[in-house]
Enzyme design. Structure first.
Site, PDB file in Angstrom:
ATOM      1  N   CYS D  49      91.041  50.636  46.715  1.00 17.33           N
ATOM      2  CA  CYS D  49      92.344  49.982  46.545  1.00 17.33           C
ATOM      3  C   CYS D  49      92.659  49.929  45.057  1.00 17.33           C
ATOM      4  O   CYS D  49      91.757  49.737  44.236  1.00 17.33           O
ATOM      5  CB  CYS D  49      92.309  48.565  47.131  1.00 17.33           C
ATOM      6  SG  CYS D  49      93.848  47.652  46.836  1.00 17.33           S
ATOM      7  N   GLU D  50      93.909  50.099  44.711  1.00 18.99           N
ATOM      8  CA  GLU D  50      94.295  50.117  43.296  1.00 18.99           C
ATOM      9  C   GLU D  50      93.841  48.858  42.551  1.00 18.99           C
ATOM     10  O   GLU D  50      93.666  48.879  41.345  1.00 18.99           O
ATOM     11  CB  GLU D  50      95.809  50.286  43.163  1.00 18.99           C
ATOM     12  CG  GLU D  50      96.609  49.131  43.766  1.00 18.99           C
ATOM     13  CD  GLU D  50      98.104  49.416  43.815  1.00 18.99           C
ATOM     14  OE1 GLU D  50      98.478  50.548  44.174  1.00 18.99           O
ATOM     15  OE2 GLU D  50      98.893  48.515  43.497  1.00 18.99           O
ATOM     16  N   ASN D  51      93.638  47.765  43.286  1.00 21.70           N
ATOM     17  CA  ASN D  51      93.229  46.514  42.632  1.00 21.70           C
ATOM     18  C   ASN D  51      91.773  46.543  42.154  1.00 21.70           C
ATOM     19  O   ASN D  51      91.328  45.611  41.479  1.00 21.70           O
ATOM     20  CB  ASN D  51      93.477  45.313  43.547  1.00 21.70           C
ATOM     21  CG  ASN D  51      92.636  45.338  44.810  1.00 21.70           C
ATOM     22  OD1 ASN D  51      91.645  46.060  44.906  1.00 21.70           O
ATOM     23  ND2 ASN D  51      93.037  44.559  45.795  1.00 21.70           N
ATOM     24  N   SER D  91      90.006  51.359  37.722  1.00 19.73           N
ATOM     25  CA  SER D  91      90.573  51.750  39.008  1.00 19.73           C
ATOM     26  C   SER D  91      91.549  52.919  38.833  1.00 19.73           C
ATOM     27  O   SER D  91      91.571  53.854  39.637  1.00 19.73           O
ATOM     28  CB  SER D  91      91.290  50.560  39.642  1.00 19.73           C
ATOM     29  OG  SER D  91      91.846  50.935  40.877  1.00 19.73           O
TER      30      SER D  91
END
Lengths: 234, 222, 234, 222
Positions: D49-51, D91
């Protein structure tokens, strides 16, 4: 990225059984990134495997060009396997193998500041096209390079430094390639792993998948292709 | 021949007592590594090494080091309480990013206007730069700790560097075995002389104009 | 960097006693970086303190412009304290305070891709003058920007993004400002801390100096100026 | 009006079974988050996930999430064994650096040659870009998961995007509730139709030429 193998249970398993398998596919002319600084964090088994493979014409990026220790990159110079060295501190008094080749004109040297080496590796790993750094501006080391004044300070444009293969040393690894490093042995190892097409890790200890708390992974396995567990170390 | 001026430990103490309490200070390779051994723990200086250690101290007598805890000279040191480890990318982000209150570096030459030459000699084909350029450029205060003269006796504090520069106009303080000198906009000022050194001896060992130290307290002319 | 205080024993102690002291010195027109993503890792106490301080004309860099939660950056728009927003996802349906100001022409918006926001912050913290990224090339978002083809791919030159003050949220802090973050609440917080002149941390828990293993520090205290311990959180 | 074609879970399964075993796959905000719930655990796909989460899974029925473990839609998820957490700098280094085998993104429009429009509509003054541009540009394979038509009934698969681009010529696979389509150098090829959808219905809902799916196995013409 190298093809990943799977264990019978379907769990991706990046461990390999021996040093030769770890560095399989390293070719003549490859750009090889080798971790280690000041004699620690050095992936000696993997360096030995590249030496044994007999590949030549390598471009070797590494902080130094050997410190006179049997397992270090000095052997690659001794063997005549390196065409070009990229380093920050190649002038260690004990780097006699490198020095001889260099003075005979058999090895080229690209000398770069340590922070620039680190940032060029990271830029490669981060998919960037280059960056402007103030380091080295106005010195002989950057003569003739593209320079731009930013906020009143001259900056040098530095390109990313990509590797075909990175050889790095970790303290702990799991089968997914999640890594932990130990104290100052971290060094260049994580960013070299980021910067290479194929990243090979020499780890002192294999831990079960899940054995490293997710918040405590120093380098995620997404950057790692192969893990050789040596059981050496501490 | 006995050494004139301070021994290395005393020279390191001269550097150490000029570090601000609670500040972050990088120690470079060579002579500067001795500062970690000589600093007063009450100063709570936090030492940074280019290898990524933040918060270390010199080993005490007989203390055994950890092989993965070394300083810029690959010498074993110990982590201080509250130490943190980072990789080289972050270590040099700290240096370039201006987070170091000071760096202590060795040098071949320092000029009267603060140019630093520390990585290459004019004649050598092979040299090493390490982290010196990033540190000299990024630290808030560059302190040079070195011998006052080169092995051949030639002065290392000069009007103009003949050696390749590490960074221009960056040095603020020079501590040699003979004296402590501030690099001020109008030239070099001697802050302190080693006990067995006269100002005239210092001038003879230096290839740049020097202003004398202020008279000792209580002996002023006014 | 902000002046550091010392406790009587001479140990640098970056903790502060209340939210107002934490954000002391924030001025009209300041560039304020605020951590948080998707509603987690948000330094709500510190945002509230900036709101209470009454400063105006702020440039606010933050992933979003509010998600309709009471403690988030939305209140700074509601109060009319922000002149310009730098964000990646300002269009959250619940970001009504921002939206109203924006549609009335009372707030400017600089919309940037999330990876570019992250990298611009890191570049500022790392003392770089800018970098070339392929992200956004050939899109409306980068129209008119300096572009260079590198390795056959167009890249945009992106400048560093520096802050006067960063407001970040951590899980654990020690008195030296060494920090740990919890799971996805890490986010932008560490790089915002790197990018600001003064970095203020809201930490759920204060641990003794030495209570975080040196290898497990996520952000070293060298980037941190003040720590407000809230005891909130988990 | 009942929905024609696959429901979201079935659509997510269509995406999931096309992910390579053991691969690293980013899931974007919106409909793609459902893929984590529908993937066969035996595929050992590692979701990013981009987070900064690397290695997560959808919650099982009744399982309680951790407030700090959320996906791109801020929905609670769970960490899988061997998960790792990184900050946004890392990320997106992963995304731009080409380490993601695939990303699954939502879209407003996809063109016949793989242009992706997913962040802004022509008329809206306010839009959000999030991580879509980095992901679309950096991932080895961009998979779009979306409704086949916009709310107003207009086709979202078009000859040429009228909406602002996220990245040009990046989409390789499109999965809607009606069909699975490969974006090939010579155009869009239907790989699979939802059971209650005909090729003609699909053509009517699409503003670009389509090649029909291959005949089912065993019913070939040869």
């Amino acid at each position: 990225m190298a093809k990943r193998t799977e264990s019978p249970g379907g769990v991706p398993d990046k461990t390999v059984s021996d040093p030769a398998a770890a560095v399989a596919g390293v070719r003549d002319g490859a750009v090889v990134l080798v971790g280690g600084w000041g004699g620690i964090g050095v992936p000696e088994e993997l360096i030995g495997a590249v030496a044994a493979s007999g590949v030549t014409d390598l471009v070797l990026a590494s902080n130094n060009c050997g410190m006179g220790r049997p397992g270090d990159v000095g052997q690659l110079f001794r063997n005549g396997q390196v065409r070009r060295a990229i380093a920050t501190f190649p002038a260690h008094p004990a780097a006699t193998d490198f020095r001889t080749r260099f003075e005979n004109g058999e090895v080229e040297l690209e000398l770069i500041p340590q922070g620039t080496l680190a940032e060029r590796l990271r830029a490669a790993g981060a998919g960037l096209g280059g960056f402007f750094t103030p380091t080295g501006a106005g010195t002989r080391l950057t003569a003739g390079r593209e320079t731009r004044v930013i906020d009143g300070l001259p900056h040098i444009l530095e390109p990313p430094l990509r590797g075909d293969m990175a050889l790095i040393k970790a303290d702990q690894a799991d089968g997914l390639g999640n890594l932990r490093f130990r104290y100052a042995a971290r060094g260049l190892n994580p960013i070299m792993a980021m910067a290479a097409r194929t990243t090979v890790v020499q780890a002192d200890e294999l831990v079960p998948v899940g054995g490293i708390h997710p918040d405590d992974v120093h380098l995620p396995g997404i950057f790692v292709d192969r893990v050789l567990v040596t059981g050496g170390g501490r | 021949m006995s050494r004139q001026g301070w021994d290395v430990a005393a020279q390191a103490r001269q550097v150490a007592r000029r570090l601000r309490p609670g500040s972050y200070v990088n120690l470079g390779v060579g002579m500067p590594t001795a500062v970690a051994d000589q600093v007063d723990p009450e100063q709570r200086v936090i030492f940074h090494c280019e290898n990524g250690l933040i918060g270390y101290r010199g080993l005490t007598d007989g203390e055994e080091g950890d092989p993965d805890v070394i300083d810029a000279g690959s010498r074993p040191v110990a982590l201080a309480p509250g130490a943190a480890i980072v990789g080289h990318d972050m270590s040099f982000a700290i240096a370039r990013g201006g987070r170091l209150d000071a760096t202590v570096l060795g040098a071949y030459q320092v000029s009267a206007d603060g140019d630093l030459a520390s990585w290459a000699t004019p004649e050598a084909r092979l040299s090493g730069v390490g982290g010196a350029m990033d540190l000299a450029l990024g630290a808030q205060r560059v302190i040079v700790m070195m011998r006052h003269r080169a092995r051949d006796g030639s002065p290392k504090i000069v009007r103009r560097c003949s050696y390749p520069l590490t960074a221009p106009r960056c040095v603020r303080l020079v501590v040699t075995e003979l004296a402590v000198l501030d690099v001020l906009p109008d030239g070099l000022t001697v802050t302190e002389l080693a006990p067995d050194v006269t100002f005239e001896e210092l001038e003879n060992a230096t290839d740049a104009p020097l202003r004398p130290p202020p008279p000792p307290v209580g002996q002023g002319t006014a």
